[in-house]
Design a protein around this motif. Sequence first.
Motif, PDB file in Angstrom:
ATOM      1  N   PHE A   1     -45.513  10.035   9.389  1.00  0.00           N
ATOM      2  CA  PHE A   1     -46.016   8.845   9.799  1.00  0.00           C
ATOM      3  C   PHE A   1     -46.296   8.798  11.896  1.00  0.00           C
ATOM      4  CE2 PHE A   1     -45.919   4.741  11.599  1.00  0.00           C
ATOM      5  CZ  PHE A   1     -46.770   4.360  11.452  1.00  0.00           C
ATOM      6  N   ASP A   2     -44.467   9.017  11.966  1.00  0.00           N
ATOM      7  CA  ASP A   2     -44.055   9.046  13.277  1.00  0.00           C
ATOM      8  C   ASP A   2     -44.940  10.049  14.648  1.00  0.00           C
ATOM      9  OD1 ASP A   2     -42.088   7.260  12.808  1.00  0.00           O
ATOM     10  OD2 ASP A   2     -40.826   7.747  11.828  1.00  0.00           O
ATOM     11  N   LYS A   3     -45.206  11.107  13.683  1.00  0.00           N
ATOM     12  CA  LYS A   3     -45.129  12.010  14.888  1.00  0.00           C
ATOM     13  C   LYS A   3     -46.889  12.022  15.044  1.00  0.00           C
ATOM     14  CE  LYS A   3     -42.630  15.941  12.726  1.00  0.00           C
ATOM     15  NZ  LYS A   3     -42.328  17.709  12.536  1.00  0.00           N
ATOM     16  N   ASN A   4     -47.848  11.445  14.387  1.00  0.00           N
ATOM     17  CA  ASN A   4     -49.051  11.185  13.967  1.00  0.00           C
ATOM     18  C   ASN A   4     -48.949  10.098  15.905  1.00  0.00           C
ATOM     19  OD1 ASN A   4     -51.872  10.661  13.905  1.00  0.00           O
ATOM     20  ND2 ASN A   4     -51.418   9.973  11.680  1.00  0.00           N
ATOM     21  N   PRO A   5     -50.016  10.973  16.628  1.00  0.00           N
ATOM     22  CA  PRO A   5     -50.468   9.508  17.837  1.00  0.00           C
ATOM     23  C   PRO A   5     -51.334   8.503  17.828  1.00  0.00           C
ATOM     24  CG  PRO A   5     -51.287  11.887  18.571  1.00  0.00           C
ATOM     25  CD  PRO A   5     -50.222  11.906  17.138  1.00  0.00           C
ATOM     26  N   GLN A   6     -52.180   8.568  16.705  1.00  0.00           N
ATOM     27  CA  GLN A   6     -53.153   8.267  16.121  1.00  0.00           C
ATOM     28  C   GLN A   6     -53.247   7.253  15.229  1.00  0.00           C
ATOM     29  OE1 GLN A   6     -56.936  10.575  17.647  1.00  0.00           O
ATOM     30  NE2 GLN A   6     -56.471   9.998  19.803  1.00  0.00           N
ATOM     31  N   ARG A   7     -52.911   6.151  15.176  1.00  0.00           N
ATOM     32  CA  ARG A   7     -52.671   5.502  13.301  1.00  0.00           C
ATOM     33  C   ARG A   7     -53.317   4.671  13.305  1.00  0.00           C
ATOM     34  NH1 ARG A   7     -46.564   4.533  15.302  1.00  0.00           N
ATOM     35  NH2 ARG A   7     -45.527   6.550  15.136  1.00  0.00           N
ATOM     36  N   SER A   8     -54.188   5.275  12.186  1.00  0.00           N
ATOM     37  CA  SER A   8     -55.626   4.428  11.667  1.00  0.00           C
ATOM     38  C   SER A   8     -54.526   3.301  10.478  1.00  0.00           C
ATOM     39  CB  SER A   8     -56.249   5.182  10.872  1.00  0.00           C
ATOM     40  OG  SER A   8     -55.389   5.524   9.828  1.00  0.00           O
ATOM     41  N   VAL A   9     -55.319   2.061  10.490  1.00  0.00           N
ATOM     42  CA  VAL A   9     -55.481   0.924   9.102  1.00  0.00           C
ATOM     43  C   VAL A   9     -54.268   2.161   8.274  1.00  0.00           C
ATOM     44  CG1 VAL A   9     -56.915   0.158   9.158  1.00  0.00           C
ATOM     45  CG2 VAL A   9     -55.057  -1.787   8.763  1.00  0.00           C
ATOM     46  N   VAL A  10     -55.151   2.644   7.712  1.00  0.00           N
ATOM     47  CA  VAL A  10     -54.514   3.635   6.759  1.00  0.00           C
ATOM     48  C   VAL A  10     -53.682   3.644   6.535  1.00  0.00           C
ATOM     49  CG1 VAL A  10     -55.682   4.984   5.223  1.00  0.00           C
ATOM     50  CG2 VAL A  10     -57.353   3.720   5.770  1.00  0.00           C
ATOM     51  N   SER A  11     -53.161   4.655   7.447  1.00  0.00           N
ATOM     52  CA  SER A  11     -51.436   4.674   7.882  1.00  0.00           C
ATOM     53  C   SER A  11     -50.771   4.203   7.558  1.00  0.00           C
ATOM     54  CB  SER A  11     -51.926   6.133   8.967  1.00  0.00           C
ATOM     55  OG  SER A  11     -52.981   6.995   9.093  1.00  0.00           O
ATOM     56  N   TRP A  12     -51.090   3.293   7.965  1.00  0.00           N
ATOM     57  CA  TRP A  12     -50.034   1.774   8.471  1.00  0.00           C
ATOM     58  C   TRP A  12     -49.828   1.780   7.243  1.00  0.00           C
ATOM     59  CZ3 TRP A  12     -46.739   0.188  12.590  1.00  0.00           C
ATOM     60  CH2 TRP A  12     -47.237   0.401  13.622  1.00  0.00           C
ATOM     61  N   ASN A  13     -51.162   0.901   6.468  1.00  0.00           N
ATOM     62  CA  ASN A  13     -51.149   0.537   5.093  1.00  0.00           C
ATOM     63  C   ASN A  13     -51.072   1.502   3.883  1.00  0.00           C
ATOM     64  OD1 ASN A  13     -52.253  -1.447   5.641  1.00  0.00           O
ATOM     65  ND2 ASN A  13     -54.200  -0.632   4.699  1.00  0.00           N
ATOM     66  N   ALA A  14     -50.588   2.855   4.052  1.00  0.00           N
ATOM     67  CA  ALA A  14     -49.354   4.046   3.414  1.00  0.00           C
ATOM     68  C   ALA A  14     -48.300   3.838   3.346  1.00  0.00           C
ATOM     69  CB  ALA A  14     -50.129   5.303   3.608  1.00  0.00           C
ATOM     70  N   MET A  15     -47.746   3.766   4.622  1.00  0.00           N
ATOM     71  CA  MET A  15     -46.579   3.120   4.456  1.00  0.00           C
ATOM     72  C   MET A  15     -45.943   2.368   4.356  1.00  0.00           C
ATOM     73  SD  MET A  15     -45.071   6.644   5.555  1.00  0.00           S
ATOM     74  CE  MET A  15     -43.110   5.447   5.902  1.00  0.00           C
ATOM     75  N   ILE A  16     -46.443   1.068   4.445  1.00  0.00           N
ATOM     76  CA  ILE A  16     -45.717  -0.190   4.180  1.00  0.00           C
ATOM     77  C   ILE A  16     -46.055   0.223   2.315  1.00  0.00           C
ATOM     78  CG2 ILE A  16     -47.084  -2.705   3.782  1.00  0.00           C
ATOM     79  CD1 ILE A  16     -47.797  -2.430   6.521  1.00  0.00           C
ATOM     80  N   SER A  17     -47.106   0.370   1.990  1.00  0.00           N
ATOM     81  CA  SER A  17     -47.197   0.308   1.028  1.00  0.00           C
ATOM     82  C   SER A  17     -45.898   1.712  -0.053  1.00  0.00           C
ATOM     83  CB  SER A  17     -48.638   1.025  -0.174  1.00  0.00           C
ATOM     84  OG  SER A  17     -49.406   0.026   0.154  1.00  0.00           O
ATOM     85  N   GLY A  18     -46.174   2.748   1.071  1.00  0.00           N
ATOM     86  CA  GLY A  18     -44.461   3.115   0.216  1.00  0.00           C
ATOM     87  C   GLY A  18     -43.532   2.425  -0.240  1.00  0.00           C
ATOM     88  N   TYR A  19     -43.520   2.447   1.242  1.00  0.00           N
ATOM     89  CA  TYR A  19     -41.774   1.248   1.461  1.00  0.00           C
ATOM     90  C   TYR A  19     -41.934   0.386   0.078  1.00  0.00           C
ATOM     91  CZ  TYR A  19     -39.891   4.196   5.347  1.00  0.00           C
ATOM     92  OH  TYR A  19     -40.076   4.910   6.656  1.00  0.00           O
ATOM     93  N   ALA A  20     -42.990  -0.593   0.237  1.00  0.00           N
ATOM     94  CA  ALA A  20     -42.544  -1.416  -0.639  1.00  0.00           C
ATOM     95  C   ALA A  20     -42.287  -1.464  -1.965  1.00  0.00           C
ATOM     96  CB  ALA A  20     -44.098  -2.331  -0.719  1.00  0.00           C
ATOM     97  N   HIS A  21     -43.167  -0.128  -2.296  1.00  0.00           N
ATOM     98  CA  HIS A  21     -43.072   0.461  -3.865  1.00  0.00           C
ATOM     99  C   HIS A  21     -41.834   1.011  -4.482  1.00  0.00           C
ATOM    100  CE1 HIS A  21     -44.601   2.261  -7.509  1.00  0.00           C
ATOM    101  NE2 HIS A  21     -43.807   3.466  -7.312  1.00  0.00           N
ATOM    102  N   TYR A  22     -41.264   1.134  -3.561  1.00  0.00           N
ATOM    103  CA  TYR A  22     -39.727   1.680  -3.539  1.00  0.00           C
ATOM    104  C   TYR A  22     -38.843   1.049  -3.520  1.00  0.00           C
ATOM    105  CZ  TYR A  22     -41.677   6.125  -4.753  1.00  0.00           C
ATOM    106  OH  TYR A  22     -42.426   7.114  -5.704  1.00  0.00           O
ATOM    107  N   GLY A  23     -38.880  -0.757  -3.124  1.00  0.00           N
ATOM    108  CA  GLY A  23     -38.530  -1.856  -2.843  1.00  0.00           C
ATOM    109  C   GLY A  23     -37.315  -1.820  -1.291  1.00  0.00           C
ATOM    110  N   ALA A  24     -38.383  -0.594  -0.817  1.00  0.00           N
ATOM    111  CA  ALA A  24     -37.535  -0.861   0.790  1.00  0.00           C
ATOM    112  C   ALA A  24     -38.391  -2.020   1.551  1.00  0.00           C
ATOM    113  CB  ALA A  24     -37.925   0.777   1.366  1.00  0.00           C
ATOM    114  N   PHE A  25     -37.569  -3.098   0.955  1.00  0.00           N
ATOM    115  CA  PHE A  25     -38.711  -4.040   1.813  1.00  0.00           C
ATOM    116  C   PHE A  25     -38.517  -4.249   3.105  1.00  0.00           C
ATOM    117  CE2 PHE A  25     -38.717  -4.967  -2.948  1.00  0.00           C
ATOM    118  CZ  PHE A  25     -39.820  -5.268  -3.182  1.00  0.00           C
ATOM    119  N   ASP A  26     -37.107  -3.648   3.500  1.00  0.00           N
ATOM    120  CA  ASP A  26     -36.752  -4.099   5.477  1.00  0.00           C
ATOM    121  C   ASP A  26     -37.706  -3.379   6.180  1.00  0.00           C
ATOM    122  OD1 ASP A  26     -35.973  -2.102   3.512  1.00  0.00           O
ATOM    123  OD2 ASP A  26     -34.405  -2.461   5.849  1.00  0.00           O
ATOM    124  N   LYS A  27     -37.780  -2.404   5.693  1.00  0.00           N
ATOM    125  CA  LYS A  27     -38.627  -0.812   5.867  1.00  0.00           C
ATOM    126  C   LYS A  27     -40.171  -1.468   6.507  1.00  0.00           C
ATOM    127  CE  LYS A  27     -35.355   2.584   5.942  1.00  0.00           C
ATOM    128  NZ  LYS A  27     -34.749   3.747   5.590  1.00  0.00           N
TER     129      LYS A  27
END
Length: 197
Positions: free
Chosen positions: A15-41
């Motif tokens: 995600f950090d290396k990707n210079p052109q992040r789509s809303v899908v990329s953002w959502n994938a990271m948010i979902s991943g963090y939320a799923h594993y309980g890393a709510f602050d991230k």
Amino acid sequence: MYAKCGSIQKARELFDKNPQRSVVSWNAMISGYAHYGAFDKALRLFQEMPERSVVSWNAMIVGYAQKGVLDEAVRVFNEMPQPNVISWTAIIAGYTQNGFVEKALDFFQQMKLNGVKPNSATFASILPVCAKMGASELGMQIHQKLMESNLASDVKVANALLDMYPKCGNIHMAEKLFDKMPQRDAISWNSMIAGYS
């Protein structure tokens, strides 16, 4: 894929290396963090997003609700511009799974008053409330709605009905449902065994 497989750090590196992040990329990271309980991230990324979609909002709501952080789930829900059936269902399921059956039922009623049409997941989430409260009349009303909308044949919904009826004292209705089920899984059989016992 990395986030869903538990390699959240590898997902973040990509995600950090990707210079052109789509809303899908953002959502994938948010979902991943939320799923594993890393709510602050998850929350930090959610706040940094250049644009949010319904999926972004739902990722936060579902994540909080699944982990039992219901106050935060409701807070995000209340901030969401237009909650959809997934948002409503996530809150109902969160309340149900954490034993707040009255709140789940209240939210279900609010959902209907707001004109949001429940789906099979919503019904599968509210039927355990009927079982826990012994609310057979409400359960039968929901069953009728399911029949009208052709959702009663969904295995998860049918299993929730199989669980509800015996807990409300109506094993005969559970038997009729079980006999008519076109598909049964282990939960179907276990629900009937538990109902009989």
